[in-house]
Design a protein around this motif. Structure first.
Motif, PDB file in Angstrom:
ATOM      1  N   ALA A 345       0.847  -1.194   0.000  1.00  0.00           N
ATOM      2  CA  ALA A 345       0.000   0.000   0.000  1.00  0.00           C
ATOM      3  C   ALA A 345       0.876   1.234   0.000  1.00  0.00           C
ATOM      4  N   ALA A 346       0.614   2.144  -0.927  1.00  0.00           N
ATOM      5  CA  ALA A 346       1.369   3.383  -1.003  1.00  0.00           C
ATOM      6  C   ALA A 346       0.836   4.355   0.036  1.00  0.00           C
ATOM      7  N   SER A 347       1.723   4.855   0.889  1.00  0.00           N
ATOM      8  CA  SER A 347       1.329   5.798   1.934  1.00  0.00           C
ATOM      9  C   SER A 347       2.495   6.724   2.217  1.00  0.00           C
ATOM     10  N   GLY A 348       2.336   8.000   1.879  1.00  0.00           N
ATOM     11  CA  GLY A 348       3.387   8.973   2.156  1.00  0.00           C
ATOM     12  C   GLY A 348       4.703   8.669   1.485  1.00  0.00           C
ATOM     13  N   GLY A 349       4.654   8.140   0.269  1.00  0.00           N
ATOM     14  CA  GLY A 349       5.873   7.798  -0.440  1.00  0.00           C
ATOM     15  C   GLY A 349       6.505   6.495  -0.008  1.00  0.00           C
ATOM     16  N   GLN A 350       5.807   5.750   0.851  1.00  0.00           N
ATOM     17  CA  GLN A 350       6.287   4.451   1.300  1.00  0.00           C
ATOM     18  C   GLN A 350       5.430   3.361   0.661  1.00  0.00           C
ATOM     19  N   TYR A 351       6.046   2.206   0.458  1.00  0.00           N
ATOM     20  CA  TYR A 351       5.322   1.070  -0.109  1.00  0.00           C
ATOM     21  C   TYR A 351       5.374  -0.059   0.917  1.00  0.00           C
ATOM     22  N   LEU A 352       4.321  -0.134   1.716  1.00  0.00           N
ATOM     23  CA  LEU A 352       4.306  -0.979   2.902  1.00  0.00           C
ATOM     24  C   LEU A 352       3.563  -2.292   2.643  1.00  0.00           C
ATOM     25  N   PRO A 353       4.068  -3.413   3.188  1.00  0.00           N
ATOM     26  CA  PRO A 353       3.540  -4.740   2.856  1.00  0.00           C
ATOM     27  C   PRO A 353       2.325  -5.134   3.683  1.00  0.00           C
ATOM     28  N   ILE A 354       1.399  -4.203   3.886  1.00  0.00           N
ATOM     29  CA  ILE A 354       0.304  -4.482   4.812  1.00  0.00           C
ATOM     30  C   ILE A 354      -0.742  -5.422   4.222  1.00  0.00           C
ATOM     31  N   ASN A 355      -0.627  -5.728   2.936  1.00  0.00           N
ATOM     32  CA  ASN A 355      -1.513  -6.731   2.346  1.00  0.00           C
ATOM     33  C   ASN A 355      -0.771  -8.033   2.033  1.00  0.00           C
ATOM     34  N   LYS A 356       0.483  -8.115   2.483  1.00  0.00           N
ATOM     35  CA  LYS A 356       1.219  -9.374   2.355  1.00  0.00           C
ATOM     36  C   LYS A 356       1.418 -10.033   3.709  1.00  0.00           C
ATOM     37  N   PHE A 357       1.879  -9.259   4.691  1.00  0.00           N
ATOM     38  CA  PHE A 357       2.122  -9.799   6.025  1.00  0.00           C
ATOM     39  C   PHE A 357       1.196  -9.096   7.014  1.00  0.00           C
ATOM     40  N   TYR A 358       0.287  -9.843   7.602  1.00  0.00           N
ATOM     41  CA  TYR A 358      -0.630  -9.209   8.543  1.00  0.00           C
ATOM     42  C   TYR A 358      -1.292 -10.246   9.444  1.00  0.00           C
ATOM     43  N   HIS A 359      -1.594  -9.787  10.653  1.00  0.00           N
ATOM     44  CA  HIS A 359      -2.412 -10.598  11.549  1.00  0.00           C
ATOM     45  C   HIS A 359      -3.832 -10.641  10.991  1.00  0.00           C
ATOM     46  N   PRO A 360      -4.497 -11.806  11.009  1.00  0.00           N
ATOM     47  CA  PRO A 360      -5.787 -11.947  10.317  1.00  0.00           C
ATOM     48  C   PRO A 360      -6.865 -10.959  10.739  1.00  0.00           C
ATOM     49  N   GLU A 361      -6.842 -10.495  11.981  1.00  0.00           N
ATOM     50  CA  GLU A 361      -7.900  -9.575  12.422  1.00  0.00           C
ATOM     51  C   GLU A 361      -7.748  -8.189  11.809  1.00  0.00           C
ATOM     52  N   ARG A 362      -6.555  -7.867  11.325  1.00  0.00           N
ATOM     53  CA  ARG A 362      -6.279  -6.564  10.708  1.00  0.00           C
ATOM     54  C   ARG A 362      -6.719  -5.390  11.599  1.00  0.00           C
ATOM     55  N   LYS A 363      -6.429  -5.505  12.865  1.00  0.00           N
ATOM     56  CA  LYS A 363      -6.656  -4.422  13.815  1.00  0.00           C
ATOM     57  C   LYS A 363      -5.303  -3.857  14.192  1.00  0.00           C
ATOM     58  N   VAL A 364      -5.073  -2.586  13.910  1.00  0.00           N
ATOM     59  CA  VAL A 364      -3.763  -1.988  14.167  1.00  0.00           C
ATOM     60  C   VAL A 364      -3.372  -2.204  15.627  1.00  0.00           C
ATOM     61  N   GLY A 365      -2.223  -2.867  15.823  1.00  0.00           N
ATOM     62  CA  GLY A 365      -1.740  -3.151  17.168  1.00  0.00           C
ATOM     63  C   GLY A 365      -2.511  -4.246  17.881  1.00  0.00           C
ATOM     64  N   GLY A 366      -3.335  -4.975  17.161  1.00  0.00           N
ATOM     65  CA  GLY A 366      -4.239  -5.927  17.805  1.00  0.00           C
ATOM     66  C   GLY A 366      -3.586  -7.196  18.317  1.00  0.00           C
ATOM     67  N   GLN A 367      -2.518  -7.661  17.657  1.00  0.00           N
ATOM     68  CA  GLN A 367      -1.862  -8.889  18.106  1.00  0.00           C
ATOM     69  C   GLN A 367      -0.761  -8.551  19.106  1.00  0.00           C
ATOM     70  N   GLY A 368      -0.925  -9.025  20.338  1.00  0.00           N
ATOM     71  CA  GLY A 368       0.082  -8.803  21.356  1.00  0.00           C
ATOM     72  C   GLY A 368       0.964 -10.022  21.520  1.00  0.00           C
ATOM     73  N   ASP A 369       0.374 -11.122  21.937  1.00  0.00           N
ATOM     74  CA  ASP A 369       1.085 -12.396  22.005  1.00  0.00           C
ATOM     75  C   ASP A 369       1.025 -13.033  20.622  1.00  0.00           C
ATOM     76  N   ILE A 370       2.180 -13.382  20.085  1.00  0.00           N
ATOM     77  CA  ILE A 370       2.262 -13.785  18.685  1.00  0.00           C
ATOM     78  C   ILE A 370       1.769 -15.215  18.494  1.00  0.00           C
ATOM     79  N   THR A 371       0.844 -15.377  17.538  1.00  0.00           N
ATOM     80  CA  THR A 371       0.396 -16.712  17.112  1.00  0.00           C
ATOM     81  C   THR A 371       0.469 -16.867  15.596  1.00  0.00           C
ATOM     82  N   THR A 372       0.822 -15.793  14.883  1.00  0.00           N
ATOM     83  CA  THR A 372       1.022 -15.899  13.441  1.00  0.00           C
ATOM     84  C   THR A 372       2.368 -16.562  13.174  1.00  0.00           C
ATOM     85  N   ASP A 373       2.431 -17.342  12.096  1.00  0.00           N
ATOM     86  CA  ASP A 373       3.535 -18.274  11.884  1.00  0.00           C
ATOM     87  C   ASP A 373       4.681 -17.662  11.080  1.00  0.00           C
TER      88      ASP A 373
END
Length: 488
Positions: A345-373
C-alpha cells in the motif's frame, strides 16, 4: 482499485517496553543441550532424548537472544532475514523512531567488526552448528555412519540444520562464493577446538555432503499432517537447500534436479493469485509452504519478534513507526497487471507490505502475544531457482517454462515471458524472485548468486548503486571470534 491505507504514525509504545533493552551480552551457555557423551549415553536408555534435541534446534530458530544479546532484533532466523533484506536494498527502513536495524540499513555495521550486529548472526549460526554437532556425534559410529535405524532420521535433520547454518554464514560473511578464498572456521564435531578459516570449497563441500547425507537418511521419513509438523526438516526441505547451494556454486544441472525433486512431489501447489492479498503469509498450513514454524502462545513471542518488526497489526515497532517497505524502484517495476502490486500500500511515499504480512484480524496493534507463523521456504522458490539455474545453463526453454508456471498465477497478462531470452530472461527471473519473495530473506542470497549491483531508491538513500561484492554488503568476522581464535 488498489486500497491506500492511512497508517497511524503517532502511536508510541511504552518506554518501559521499548527502551528497557540493550546490546549487553547474555550470560547464558552456548547450549541448552546435554554434552555429546551425555546425550549418547542417555539416548541408549531413552531414544526420545534425541528427538527432543532435534526439536531444540528448530526452537533456536525462533527464540529471542540466540544471537547472544538482549536486543529486540535478536530474534532468530527471521531477524537475519530482515538484516539481509535491508542489505540487499529491496527492503527499506522507512522510519527510525526506535533505531532497530538503522545501522544495518545504513551499511555501517558491516564495515566495523566490533559492532554487535556482526556478532549476532555469527553467534546464532554457530550455536545451531554446535548443537547439531552434539546430535551428530551421538548418532554416528566410528565410520561416521548412522549407528542404527533408530537414529537416522534425527541424524538426517541435524546434518541438514548444520548445512543450513553454514550456508547462511558463508553468504553473510563472504563477499561471494570463491573456492580458494579463506571463508569460515569449520567445525564438524564438538571436540573441534579453534580452527583456522577453511576455504570456500571446503565449506561448500561440507554443506553439500551434509545435505546429501541428510537426503539419504530422510528418504523414508514422512512428516505428519499437523501444522507443527512443517517445523521439521524433511527430504523436500533438504532438496530445497540443495537447490540453493548448487545454484550458488554454479552446478546448475544439480540445482535444477534438486528444485525439480520438490516440484515433482506435487505436495506444494503455487499460491493462487486470488490469495496473494487474502492469505497474509501467516499460517504454516498454507499448502505452498515447504518449511515454516507453527508459532504457539507457549513460544512466548511478543513485539520482540519478526511480526513485531514487520506488521502494523501486531503491537509492534512497525505499528509505532519503524516500518519496512519495498524499495521504490522495485515497486515501480511491478506490472500493473501483477496481483503482487496490491500486496503493498502506497502511503506517504512508502510502499508498505500491509496486504502481504498481517495478523488476520487486521486491527492496528491488535496482536500482542504472537500466534502468526514464520515462513522459511515455499514452493515458489523452487520454480524460481529452476528457472534461474536453467537460464544460466543456457536452457532458455526450461527456464521460461518454469518462470511461466509462476508468473501465470501472478500476472493476468503473462504473455511477455515467451519473448524473453538470454540476459533479458535472466534479468526477469531475478526481478521476479525479488518481487515474489520480498520480505522473506531471499533477496540477499539472490543478489550474491546473480552478482547484481543494487540501486537504492528508498527512505535513507537516493539512487546509490552498490555492487554485490562491496564490503558494505558483507558482515565482518566479529571481534569476539578474532580475540578468541588464535588462528585469525
Amino acid at each position: 482499485m488498489r486500497k491506500i491505507y492511512k497508517l497511524i504514525s503517532a502511536i508510541v509504545l511504552p518506554a518501559t517496553m521499548l527502551f528497557a533493552c540493550s546490546d549487553d551480552y547474555l550470560e547464558t551457555d552456548i547450549t541448552e543441550f546435554l554434552s555429546d557423551k551425555g546425550l549418547d549415553e542417555a539416548a541408549k536408555y531413552n531414544p526420545d532424548l534425541l528427538n527432543g534435541s532435534v526439536a531444540g534446534l528448530y526452537t533456536l530458530m525462533i527464540n529471542r537472544g540466540t544471537g547472544g544479546t538482549t536486543g529486540h532484533d535478536d530474534i532468530g532466523q527471521k531477524g537475519y532475514d530482515i538484516y539481509s533484506d535491508l542489505l540487499s536494498g529491496d527492503m527499506v527502513l522507512t522510519g527510525v523512531r526506535y533505531g532497530w536495524y538503522e545501522d544495518v540499513t545504513r551499511m555501517k555495521v558491516t564495515v566495523n567488526y566490533s559492532e554487535t550486529e556482526n556478532y549476532r548472526p555469527w553467534r546464532y549460526y554457530y550455536r545451531i552448528i554446535f548443537n547439531a554437532n552434539i546430535i551428530i556425534d551421538a548418532s554416528v559410529d566410528e565410520n561416521g555412519k548412522a549407528k542404527n535405524d533408530d537414529v537416522k532420521h534425527n541424524l538426517g535433520q541435524a546434518k541438514a540444520m548444520r548445512a543450513y547454518a553454514y550456508y547462511y554464514l558463508a553468504n553473510l560473511y563472504a563477499n561471494e562464493y570463491n573456492p580458494s578464498e579463506p571463508t569460515l572456521p569449520l567445525y564438524t564435531t564438538v571436540s573441534d577446538e579453534a580452527e583456522p578459516l577453511a576455504t570456500g570449497k571446503e565449506v561448500y563441500d561440507t554443506i553439500i555432503q551434509d545435505l546429501e547425507d541428510a537426503k539419504m537418511y530422510l528418504a523414508d521419513f514422512e512428516r505428519g499432517n499437523e501444522a507443527g509438523d512443517k517445523n521439521i526438516v524433511n527430504k523436500d526441505v533438504v532438496n530445497g537447500l540443495l537447490a540453493y547451494v548448487y545454484a550458488t556454486t554454479g552446478d546448475y544441472a544439480k540445482a535444477v534436479a534438486a528444485a525439480d525433486a520438490v516440484i515433482s512431489s506435487s505436495k506444494y501447489p503455487i499460491l493462487p493469485k486470488d490469495e496473494l492479498t487474502s492469505n497474509g503469509f501467516n499460517n504454516v498450513s498454507t499448502p505452498s509452504w515447504i518449511w515454516g514454524f507453527d508459532i504457539k502462545l507457549a513460544n512466548d513471542l511478543d513485539l520482540r519478534s519478526w511480526w513485531g518488526q514487520m506488521d502494523i497489526y501486531t503491537y509492534s515497532y512497525a505499528m509505532a513507526g519503524d516500518r519496512k517497505g519495498m524499495d521504490h524502484g522495485l515497486y515501480k517495476s511491478i506490472r500493473d497487471t501483477d496481483g503482487r502490486k496490491d500486496q503493498f500500500a502506497a502511503s506517504g511515499g512508502q510502499y508498505l507490505p500491509i496486504n502481504k504480512f498481517y495478523h488476520p484480524e487486521r486491527k492496528v496493534g491488535g496482536q500482542g502475544d504472537i500466534t502468526t507463523d514464520y515462513v522459511y521456504m515455499r514452493i515458489e522458490e523452487m520454480y524460481l531457482l529452476k528457472a534461474e539455474a536453467s537460464a544460466k545453463a543456457g536452457d532458455d526453454a526450461t527456464a521460461k517454462a518454469a518462470l511461466l508456471e509462476l508468473v501465470s498465477k501472478r500476472d493476468s497478462d503473462p504473455s511477455y515471458v515467451s519473448s524473453l531470452s538470454g540476459q533479458a530472461l535472466k534479468d526477469e527471473i531475478y526481478k521476479q524472485l525479488r518481487i515474489e519473495l520480498w520480505g522473506e530473506g531471499k533477496s540477499y542470497l539472490a543478489m550474491k548468486r546473480n552478482k547484481a549491483t543494487i540501486t537504492r531508491e528508498g527512505h535513507l538513500f537516493e539512487n546509490i548503486s552498490v555492487p554485490y561484492n562491496d564490503d558494505r554488503l558483507t558482515m565482518e568476522i566479529p571481534i569476539q571470534e578474532i580475540q578468541n581464535n588464535p588462528h585469525l
